[in-house]
Write a protein that holds these residues in place. Structure first.
Motif, PDB file in Angstrom:
ATOM      1  N   VAL A  73       0.866  -1.182   0.000  1.00  0.00           N
ATOM      2  CA  VAL A  73       0.000   0.000   0.000  1.00  0.00           C
ATOM      3  C   VAL A  73       0.902   1.231   0.000  1.00  0.00           C
ATOM      4  CG1 VAL A  73      -1.775   1.284   1.222  1.00  0.00           C
ATOM      5  CG2 VAL A  73      -1.819  -1.218   1.233  1.00  0.00           C
ATOM      6  N   THR A  74       0.832   2.020  -1.070  1.00  0.00           N
ATOM      7  CA  THR A  74       1.740   3.166  -1.209  1.00  0.00           C
ATOM      8  C   THR A  74       1.101   4.491  -0.843  1.00  0.00           C
ATOM      9  OG1 THR A  74       1.143   3.422  -3.544  1.00  0.00           O
ATOM     10  CG2 THR A  74       3.037   2.002  -3.022  1.00  0.00           C
ATOM     11  N   ALA A  75      -0.222   4.579  -0.889  1.00  0.00           N
ATOM     12  CA  ALA A  75      -0.889   5.849  -0.602  1.00  0.00           C
ATOM     13  C   ALA A  75      -2.362   5.598  -0.348  1.00  0.00           C
ATOM     14  CB  ALA A  75      -0.721   6.833  -1.762  1.00  0.00           C
ATOM     15  N   LEU A  76      -2.961   6.520   0.389  1.00  0.00           N
ATOM     16  CA  LEU A  76      -4.385   6.439   0.705  1.00  0.00           C
ATOM     17  C   LEU A  76      -5.128   7.622   0.112  1.00  0.00           C
ATOM     18  CD1 LEU A  76      -4.175   5.526   4.508  1.00  0.00           C
ATOM     19  CD2 LEU A  76      -4.300   3.954   2.567  1.00  0.00           C
ATOM     20  N   LYS A  77      -6.377   7.375  -0.254  1.00  0.00           N
ATOM     21  CA  LYS A  77      -7.322   8.432  -0.596  1.00  0.00           C
ATOM     22  C   LYS A  77      -8.535   8.272   0.302  1.00  0.00           C
ATOM     23  CE  LYS A  77      -8.149   9.501  -4.894  1.00  0.00           C
ATOM     24  NZ  LYS A  77      -8.442   9.440  -6.354  1.00  0.00           N
ATOM     25  N   ARG A  78      -9.470   9.194   0.169  1.00  0.00           N
ATOM     26  CA  ARG A  78     -10.666   9.129   1.006  1.00  0.00           C
ATOM     27  C   ARG A  78     -11.553   7.954   0.648  1.00  0.00           C
ATOM     28  NH1 ARG A  78      -9.191  14.149  -0.287  1.00  0.00           N
ATOM     29  NH2 ARG A  78      -9.036  15.755   1.330  1.00  0.00           N
ATOM     30  N   ASN A  79     -11.375   7.419  -0.561  1.00  0.00           N
ATOM     31  CA  ASN A  79     -12.254   6.338  -1.011  1.00  0.00           C
ATOM     32  C   ASN A  79     -11.496   5.137  -1.539  1.00  0.00           C
ATOM     33  OD1 ASN A  79     -11.236   7.441  -3.333  1.00  0.00           O
ATOM     34  ND2 ASN A  79     -13.222   7.803  -4.321  1.00  0.00           N
ATOM     35  N   GLY A  80     -10.238   4.983  -1.150  1.00  0.00           N
ATOM     36  CA  GLY A  80      -9.491   3.836  -1.624  1.00  0.00           C
ATOM     37  C   GLY A  80      -8.008   3.969  -1.331  1.00  0.00           C
ATOM     38  N   PHE A  81      -7.222   3.090  -1.958  1.00  0.00           N
ATOM     39  CA  PHE A  81      -5.784   3.123  -1.738  1.00  0.00           C
ATOM     40  C   PHE A  81      -5.064   2.614  -2.974  1.00  0.00           C
ATOM     41  CE2 PHE A  81      -7.337  -0.936  -0.149  1.00  0.00           C
ATOM     42  CZ  PHE A  81      -6.433  -1.871  -0.630  1.00  0.00           C
ATOM     43  N   PHE A  82      -3.773   2.956  -3.041  1.00  0.00           N
ATOM     44  CA  PHE A  82      -2.931   2.537  -4.159  1.00  0.00           C
ATOM     45  C   PHE A  82      -2.099   1.330  -3.738  1.00  0.00           C
ATOM     46  CE2 PHE A  82      -3.952   6.891  -5.100  1.00  0.00           C
ATOM     47  CZ  PHE A  82      -4.134   6.893  -6.476  1.00  0.00           C
ATOM     48  N   ARG A  95      -0.684   2.663   4.985  1.00  0.00           N
ATOM     49  CA  ARG A  95       0.424   2.967   4.080  1.00  0.00           C
ATOM     50  C   ARG A  95       1.672   2.214   4.543  1.00  0.00           C
ATOM     51  NH1 ARG A  95       4.152   7.508   3.517  1.00  0.00           N
ATOM     52  NH2 ARG A  95       4.654   7.825   1.310  1.00  0.00           N
ATOM     53  N   GLY A  96       2.290   1.483   3.620  1.00  0.00           N
ATOM     54  CA  GLY A  96       3.470   0.698   3.938  1.00  0.00           C
ATOM     55  C   GLY A  96       3.186  -0.744   4.280  1.00  0.00           C
TER      56      GLY A  96
END
Length: 339
Positions: free
Chosen positions: A23-32, A64-65
């Protein structure tokens, strides 16, 4: 599976797949999600990243991470407001399993001028050493209170040049222009920048929105902003010259309700703020021109109020206004020095 997106539809669309990544990044509605370094397929034509759409705040397992295993449906997402937009490939309805709470983030890919085949980096961590702003931070305006709210979004180019339409009939959609959503990731703050400023140390996932590849800066390595947005004053007139200038006052409504139009009615304090700012710009940037053409003024009373404010600030003007046909009730006018 290598899942292609950002313009090309995935052959796996509609299928349920399982993938593992960091997991490299978060958004309000998901993640990368991205493949760890050393576990990529070596194919430079396809991305090692993917956006996982959760619709709400991502689960705690997707910190994240973290190294996670995700099962979900491959979906080609197009915004409801732009159904002809190139699609963004996502995993929807995900089931997230935590494999390890700590894993090394993949090293970002350095983006360079001229490398505009960005689909192969979609949802991956990228880096821009120096970005020149070509479109300032946007937001929304509360006209009644004469206040604004930032959205943290701006545009820039790597090479430092302005993105122009190339010769010929076809538009290449300016792939050199990048969009930055500076406060999309939790823990980040909005960057307030203007055209010509530079942003260095930009690191984050490469998202896709509003038909533009978008970088979401990481919270633990905020970019550095340099430069200024101060306006350059016009040269002072010589003794045998007079000056003529033009100023769009941008929907210059006053604090009095006009029953003939459906306009925003400013508070008294907000109108005084607008008068003060307009006076400051006219005197210090435009150099108090002898003749000033103005646009988007509500009526003669509003323009006369500006002339009165300029008079108190040391410059005497007479106000003239030509009533027009604009449906919003804004007109053009003149401020002419009484001398």
């Amino acid at each position: 599976y290598e899942i292609q997106g950002g313009g090309a539809a995935s052959p796996l669309a509609g299928q349920v797949v399982t993938t593992t990544g960091v997991v490299t990044a978060l958004k309000r509605n998901g993640f990368f999600l991205q493949s760890p370094d050393g576990e990529t397929d070596g194919d430079e034509r396809t991305s090692e990243g993917l956006f996982v759409f959760t619709s709400t705040t991502p689960p705690a397992t997707a910190a994240r991470g973290a190294l996670v295993r995700v099962s979900g449906t491959v979906t080609e997402f197009r915004p409801a407001s732009d159904l002809t937009s190139p699609p963004l490939t996502e995993l929807t309805d995900p089931i997230v399993e935590l494999l390890s709470p700590r894993a090394s983030l993949p090293q970002p890919v350095r983006l360079r001028a001229g490398d505009w085949d960005l689909e192969r980096y979609e949802a991956m961590r990228v880096e821009v050493a120096s970005l020149t702003v070509v479109g300032p931070t946007g937001g929304s305006v509360n006209e009644r209170n004469a206040t604004s709210t930032t959205n943290g979004v701006f545009y820039g180019v790597i090479a430092g040049g302005r993105p122009f339409r190339e010769p010929g009939r076809d538009w290449d959609r300016n792939p050199e222009r990048l969009r930055v959503d500076s406060d999309e990731q939790p823990g980040t703050r909005a960057l307030e920048v203007g055209a010509g400023m530079t942003v260095t140390g930009l690191v984050g996932p490469l998202d896709y929105g509003f038909r533009t590849y978008t970088i979401l800066p990481d919270p633990d390595s905020p970019p550095v902003v340099a430069g200024t947005t101060s306006a350059t004053p016009v040269p002072a007139a010589a003794g045998d010259e007079f000056t003529v200038s033009s100023f769009n006052l941008q929907r210059f409504f006053d604090a009095t309700d006009d029953p003939g139009i459906d306009e925003p009615v400013l508070t008294a304090a907000a109108f005084q703020t607008r008068l003060g700012k307009a006076s400051l710009a006219i005197r210090t940037v435009l150099g108090a021109p002898d003749i000033l053409g103005v646009q988007e003024v509500e009526n003669l009373a509003a323009l006369q109020a500006l002339a009165d404010r300029l008079g108190r600030d040391g410059v005497s003007y007479r106000a003239y206004l030509e009533e027009g046909n604009d449906v919003g009730g804004i007109d053009v006018g003149l401020l002419v020095k009484s001398t």
